[in-house]
Design a protein around this motif. Structure first.
Motif, PDB file in Angstrom:
ATOM      1  N   UNK A  91       0.813  -1.217   0.000  1.00 11.65           N
ATOM      2  CA  UNK A  91       0.000   0.000   0.000  1.00 11.65           C
ATOM      3  C   UNK A  91       0.848   1.270   0.000  1.00 11.65           C
ATOM      4  N   UNK A  92       2.115   1.159   0.500  1.00  9.00           N
ATOM      5  CA  UNK A  92       3.046   2.303   0.522  1.00  9.00           C
ATOM      6  C   UNK A  92       4.409   1.834   0.007  1.00  9.00           C
ATOM      7  N   UNK A  93       4.581   1.699  -1.293  1.00 11.80           N
ATOM      8  CA  UNK A  93       5.836   1.154  -1.843  1.00 11.80           C
ATOM      9  C   UNK A  93       7.075   1.956  -1.456  1.00 11.80           C
ATOM     10  N   UNK A  94       6.921   3.252  -1.195  1.00 10.61           N
ATOM     11  CA  UNK A  94       8.059   4.113  -0.864  1.00 10.61           C
ATOM     12  C   UNK A  94       8.375   4.154   0.623  1.00 10.61           C
ATOM     13  N   UNK A  95       7.655   3.404   1.440  1.00  7.43           N
ATOM     14  CA  UNK A  95       7.797   3.503   2.899  1.00  7.43           C
ATOM     15  C   UNK A  95       9.180   3.044   3.370  1.00  7.43           C
ATOM     16  N   UNK A  96       9.712   3.800   4.324  1.00  4.43           N
ATOM     17  CA  UNK A  96      10.927   3.405   5.044  1.00  4.43           C
ATOM     18  C   UNK A  96      10.496   2.539   6.220  1.00  4.43           C
ATOM     19  N   UNK A  97      11.122   1.378   6.375  1.00  4.46           N
ATOM     20  CA  UNK A  97      10.797   0.486   7.490  1.00  4.46           C
ATOM     21  C   UNK A  97      12.075   0.157   8.254  1.00  4.46           C
ATOM     22  N   UNK A  98      12.159   0.617   9.485  1.00  3.40           N
ATOM     23  CA  UNK A  98      13.254   0.266  10.378  1.00  3.40           C
ATOM     24  C   UNK A  98      12.841  -0.879  11.290  1.00  3.40           C
ATOM     25  N   UNK A  99      13.784  -1.757  11.611  1.00  2.00           N
ATOM     26  CA  UNK A  99      13.473  -2.974  12.374  1.00  2.00           C
ATOM     27  C   UNK A  99      14.505  -3.176  13.485  1.00  2.00           C
ATOM     28  N   UNK A 100      14.038  -3.455  14.702  1.00  2.00           N
ATOM     29  CA  UNK A 100      14.914  -3.775  15.829  1.00  2.00           C
ATOM     30  C   UNK A 100      15.216  -5.269  15.852  1.00  2.00           C
ATOM     31  N   UNK A 101      16.479  -5.616  16.122  1.00  2.00           N
ATOM     32  CA  UNK A 101      16.891  -7.018  16.236  1.00  2.00           C
ATOM     33  C   UNK A 101      17.840  -7.161  17.424  1.00  2.00           C
ATOM     34  N   UNK A 102      17.662  -8.225  18.197  1.00  2.00           N
ATOM     35  CA  UNK A 102      18.568  -8.569  19.295  1.00  2.00           C
ATOM     36  C   UNK A 102      19.375  -9.792  18.880  1.00  2.00           C
ATOM     37  N   UNK A 103      20.688  -9.729  19.042  1.00  2.00           N
ATOM     38  CA  UNK A 103      21.527 -10.889  18.746  1.00  2.00           C
ATOM     39  C   UNK A 103      22.067 -11.489  20.046  1.00  2.00           C
ATOM     40  N   UNK A 104      22.263 -12.795  20.025  1.00  2.00           N
ATOM     41  CA  UNK A 104      22.898 -13.457  21.160  1.00  2.00           C
ATOM     42  C   UNK A 104      21.983 -13.735  22.326  1.00  2.00           C
ATOM     43  N   UNK A 105      20.674 -13.739  22.091  1.00  4.43           N
ATOM     44  CA  UNK A 105      19.734 -14.126  23.137  1.00  4.43           C
ATOM     45  C   UNK A 105      20.074 -15.532  23.627  1.00  4.43           C
ATOM     46  N   UNK A 106      19.911 -15.760  24.920  1.00  4.17           N
ATOM     47  CA  UNK A 106      20.087 -17.130  25.423  1.00  4.17           C
ATOM     48  C   UNK A 106      19.203 -18.081  24.617  1.00  4.17           C
ATOM     49  N   UNK A 107      19.771 -19.193  24.197  1.00  2.00           N
ATOM     50  CA  UNK A 107      19.023 -20.156  23.395  1.00  2.00           C
ATOM     51  C   UNK A 107      19.190 -19.961  21.905  1.00  2.00           C
ATOM     52  N   UNK A 108      19.835 -18.856  21.458  1.00  2.00           N
ATOM     53  CA  UNK A 108      20.032 -18.624  20.032  1.00  2.00           C
ATOM     54  C   UNK A 108      21.291 -19.370  19.572  1.00  2.00           C
ATOM     55  N   UNK A 109      21.119 -20.585  19.138  1.00  2.77           N
ATOM     56  CA  UNK A 109      22.238 -21.388  18.637  1.00  2.77           C
ATOM     57  C   UNK A 109      22.708 -20.841  17.291  1.00  2.77           C
ATOM     58  N   UNK A 110      23.828 -21.353  16.803  1.00  2.00           N
ATOM     59  CA  UNK A 110      24.327 -20.923  15.494  1.00  2.00           C
ATOM     60  C   UNK A 110      23.287 -21.180  14.408  1.00  2.00           C
ATOM     61  N   UNK A 111      22.636 -22.342  14.476  1.00  2.00           N
ATOM     62  CA  UNK A 111      21.629 -22.692  13.473  1.00  2.00           C
ATOM     63  C   UNK A 111      20.439 -21.736  13.517  1.00  2.00           C
ATOM     64  N   UNK A 112      19.998 -21.371  14.718  1.00  2.46           N
ATOM     65  CA  UNK A 112      18.855 -20.460  14.846  1.00  2.46           C
ATOM     66  C   UNK A 112      19.218 -19.048  14.404  1.00  2.46           C
ATOM     67  N   UNK A 113      20.468 -18.638  14.649  1.00  3.49           N
ATOM     68  CA  UNK A 113      20.880 -17.322  14.155  1.00  3.49           C
ATOM     69  C   UNK A 113      20.888 -17.300  12.632  1.00  3.49           C
ATOM     70  N   UNK A 114      21.398 -18.352  12.015  1.00  6.45           N
ATOM     71  CA  UNK A 114      21.431 -18.398  10.555  1.00  6.45           C
ATOM     72  C   UNK A 114      20.014 -18.364   9.990  1.00  6.45           C
ATOM     73  N   UNK A 115      19.095 -19.037  10.663  1.00 10.74           N
ATOM     74  CA  UNK A 115      17.687 -18.996  10.257  1.00 10.74           C
ATOM     75  C   UNK A 115      17.154 -17.568  10.353  1.00 10.74           C
ATOM     76  N   UNK A 116      17.505 -16.895  11.433  1.00  9.78           N
ATOM     77  CA  UNK A 116      17.081 -15.507  11.640  1.00  9.78           C
ATOM     78  C   UNK A 116      17.675 -14.595  10.566  1.00  9.78           C
ATOM     79  N   UNK A 117      18.958 -14.788  10.284  1.00 10.06           N
ATOM     80  CA  UNK A 117      19.638 -13.947   9.285  1.00 10.06           C
ATOM     81  C   UNK A 117      18.972 -14.093   7.918  1.00 10.06           C
ATOM     82  N   UNK A 118      18.679 -15.311   7.516  1.00  8.98           N
ATOM     83  CA  UNK A 118      18.057 -15.539   6.200  1.00  8.98           C
ATOM     84  C   UNK A 118      16.677 -14.888   6.136  1.00  8.98           C
ATOM     85  N   UNK A 119      15.926 -14.977   7.229  1.00 13.97           N
ATOM     86  CA  UNK A 119      14.602 -14.355   7.247  1.00 13.97           C
ATOM     87  C   UNK A 119      14.706 -12.848   7.089  1.00 13.97           C
ATOM     88  N   UNK A 120      15.612 -12.230   7.856  1.00 17.40           N
ATOM     89  CA  UNK A 120      15.782 -10.779   7.798  1.00 17.40           C
ATOM     90  C   UNK A 120      16.299 -10.349   6.425  1.00 17.40           C
TER      91      UNK A 120
END
Length: 481
Positions: free
Chosen positions: A333-362
Motif C-alpha cells: 500500500x506504501x511502496x516508498x515507505x521506510x521500514x526500520x526494524x529492531x533485532x537482538x543478537x545473542x539471546x540465550x538459546x540462540x544457537x548458530x543454526x537459529x541465528x542463521x535462520x534468523x539472518x536468512x529471514x531478515x
C-alpha cells in the motif's frame, strides 16, 4: 500505595536533616513569590530511548519557565539532572559514569537522578558521592516540587552534609501515574509521549519492572498538546511510548482513534510513529497512515529475532509469518515507505543454526534499516533460566553481520530515490556545517552549499548522489513548488 523515602545520611547528620526538613517545609508554605530557582544554571544528561529524551526536554522547559537556564560550555551547574536507562548492563554502566562525571565536573551542584535505572536501583544510587535525590517513576510528575523542597533543605544544611542522599520511589505495582510530555528540546521535531509502561514481560526485558504497567493520556489531552505544538510553529511530531500501540488501556480508547484525531490538528504537517509492536500494527492502522493527511510513510517495528524458536523463548506476541505479512502489507500500500526494524543478537538459546535462520529471514525482508542490539543479562528476567549462553565474541560477530546487512539495505533503499523529488523538512545545523533534513520517507538529505534553507522549513528537493560518507543523499536542485 507504599511510598519509600529514605534518607541515607549517617545518624548524626540525619537528625539535623530531618529537623531542617520540618522547619523548611513551613518556610516553603509561606515563602515569597521570588523563585528559589531564579537564575540557577542546570546541566542535563539523558540516556536511552526517545521517550527519555522527550521527558528530559519537558523538564528542561519547565525549569526554564521557572528561571533556570541551561549551562553553556565551561560553566558550572547549580542543578544536574540525569535521566537514566537500564535496558542493558552497558546502559547501567553508562548511567553510573554519567552520574560520577556530573558530580566531578559540577561540585556542590544539586544532583537529581531519575529514569529506569533510578527506579530499579534507587537506594544504591542514593549512596553515590554527590547525589542528592533519586526519584522513581511515580515521582516524575512531581519532580519540580521535589527539587525545590530538597534544594532549599540542602542550602539550609550547607556545610553539614555533602549531599542529601535521598531516594523516593514506590514498588513497581504502585506505578500508576501517566506523566505527560511534549517537547523538542534543541531539536526541530517534537516528541509527544502518548503511552508509558508495558504489560508484555518479554523474558529478556526489565522495562515493565522499571516503568510499570501500561497507561496513557487521553486523546483529548494529547490533541491539545499537538495543537500547542502547532501554535509554537512546530511542523513535525514523533509519537512516542514504551509500547505505543498498546495505547488506550487507561482510557478505553485505542491507537487508531488517537492517530485519526491527531491527523485533524491543523498546522502539524508530519507525524511519525516511533515504534509499534507488529501484533498491534493492525491493517486498519496501516491503511489509515497510507491515506492520511499527515502520517508519513515511515514505520519502526521491533522484530527482535527472525527465528520462531527464539521468539518463543523471548515470549514475543507474534511469529515470523505475521511479521512478514505486516511488512508485505505496508509495502503493497506504501511502496516508498521506510521500514526500520529492531533485532537482538545473542539471546540465550540462540544457537548458530537459529541465528542463521534468523539472518536468512531478515535478509529476505523488504525493509530499509536494522537497529541491532546485543542481548544483555538482566537481573530478575526469565531469560536467565534458559541454559544455552552465547559468548560475547559470537554476539559481536553476529551483530557485525547484521549491521553490514543493514547498511546494504539502507543504501539500496536510498538509491531507489536518486533523481526523484521529495519534500524535505530541514533541521538546524551546527555552526559551519551544512544543513540536513529528512524526506517524508526518512531519507537523510544534505543541502547544497549555496542553498538558503531555514530550520523547520519544508521544501521540495531533487535527490542526488550519496555524500562521501554514504550517510545522506545530496540535494541537487530545489524545484519550484
Amino acid at each position: 500505595m507504599q511510598l519509600s523515602a529514605k534518607c541515607l545520611l549517617p545518624k548524626g547528620q540525619k537528625c539535623i536533616y530531618m529537623y531542617g526538613f520540618f522547619l523548611l517545609t513551613l518556610h516553603l508554605k509561606y515563602k515569597t513569590d521570588m523563585s528559589l530557582l531564579q537564575n540557577k544554571k542546570a546541566a542535563y544528561q539523558t540516556l536511552g530511548c526517545k521517550l527519555n529524551f522527550a521527558e528530559t526536554s519537558s523538564l528542561r522547559d519547565l525549569l526554564e519557565s521557572n528561571g533556570v537556564r541551561t549551562i553553556e560550555k565551561g560553566e558550572k551547574a547549580d542543578i544536574c539532572i540525569v535521566n537514566t536507562c537500564s535496558v542493558t548492563d552497558v546502559a547501567d554502566h553508562k548511567c553510573r559514569q554519567a552520574i560520577h562525571r556530573f558530580t566531578r565536573e559540577h561540585p556542590g551542584a544539586f544532583v537529581v537522578v531519575m529514569g529506569c535505572y533510578a527506579q530499579l536501583k534507587a537506594d544504591e544510587i542514593a549512596t553515590f558521592p554527590g547525589v542528592d535525590l533519586v526519584l522513581g517513576m511515580e515521582q516524575k510528575g512531581d519532580v519540580m516540587r521535589y527539587i525545590e523542597e530538597r534544594l532549599l533543605q540542602k542550602q539550609a544544611l550547607s556545610g553539614e552534609v555533602d549531599a542529601c542522599h535521598e531516594a523516593v520511589s514506590v514498588p513497581t505495582k504502585d506505578i500508576r501515574t501517566f506523566v505527560p510530555s511534549c517537547s523538542r528540546g534543541d531539536r526541530t521535531r517534537y516528541f509527544l509521549k502518548v503511552q508509558d509502561g508495558c504489560n508484555y514481560y518479554c523474558t529478556y526485558c526489565t522495562i515493565p519492572i522499571a516503568r510499570g504497567r501500561s497507561r496513557n493520556g487521553s486523546i483529548a489531552s494529547l490533541v491539545k498538546q499537538a495543537e500547542q505544538v502547532a501554535q509554537e510553529g512546530g511542523k513535525e511530531i514523533v509519537i512516542t511510548g514504551v509500547n505505543t500501540g498498546d495505547f488506550g488501556r487507561s482510557t478505553g480508547e485505542n491507537f487508531l482513534q488517537l492517530i485519526q484525531a491527531l491527523d485533524k490538528v491543523e498546522g502539524i504537517e508530519r507525524y511519525r510513529i516511533s515504534s509499534i509492536e507488529p501484533n498491534l500494527l493492525t491493517d486498519e492502522i496501516i491503511d489509515f497512515c497510507a491515506h492520511s493527511r499527515a502520517f508519513m510513510p515511515h514505520f519502526h517495528i521491533p522484530l527482535q529475532c527472525g527465528s520462531d524458536a527464539v521468539l518463543k523463548l523471548m515470549h514475543r506476541h507474534y511469529d515470523t509469518a505475521l511479521f512478514a505479512q505486516k511488512i508485505s502489507n505496508i509495502k503493497h500500500i506504501m511502496p516508498d515507505a521506510f521500514i526500520g526494524v529492531d533485532v537482538i543478537v545473542g539471546m540465550r538459546g540462540e544457537t548458530d543454526e537459529l541465528f542463521e535462520e534468523s539472518y536468512r529471514f531478515i535478509q529476505g525482508l523488504n525493509i530499509s534499516q536494522l537497529h541491532v542490539f546485543s542481548y544483555s543479562e538482566r537481573p530478575g528476567t526469565k531469560a536467565l533460566e534458559i541454559p544455552y549462553v552465547v559468548s560475547p565474541q559470537t554476539k559481536h560477530e553476529r551483530s557485525q553481520r547484521l549491521l553490514d546487512l543493514s547498511e546494504q539495505k539502507r543504501r539500496a533503499f536510498y538509491a531507489q530515490f536518486m533523481g526523484k523529488e521529495r519534500k524535505v523538512l530541514w533541521e538546524h545545523a551546527r555552526d559551519g556545517e551544512l544543513m540536513h533534513g529528512f524526506t517524508d520517507n526518512y531519507i537523510r538529505v544534505q543541502q547544497m552549499p549555496n542553498s538558503t534553507h531555514h530550520d523547520n522549513s519544508l521544501t521540495m528537493v531533487k535527490l542526488g548522489e550519496f555524500t562521501s560518507d554514504f550517510e545522506a543523499l545530496k540535494e541537487t536542485e530545489t524545484p519550484i513548488n
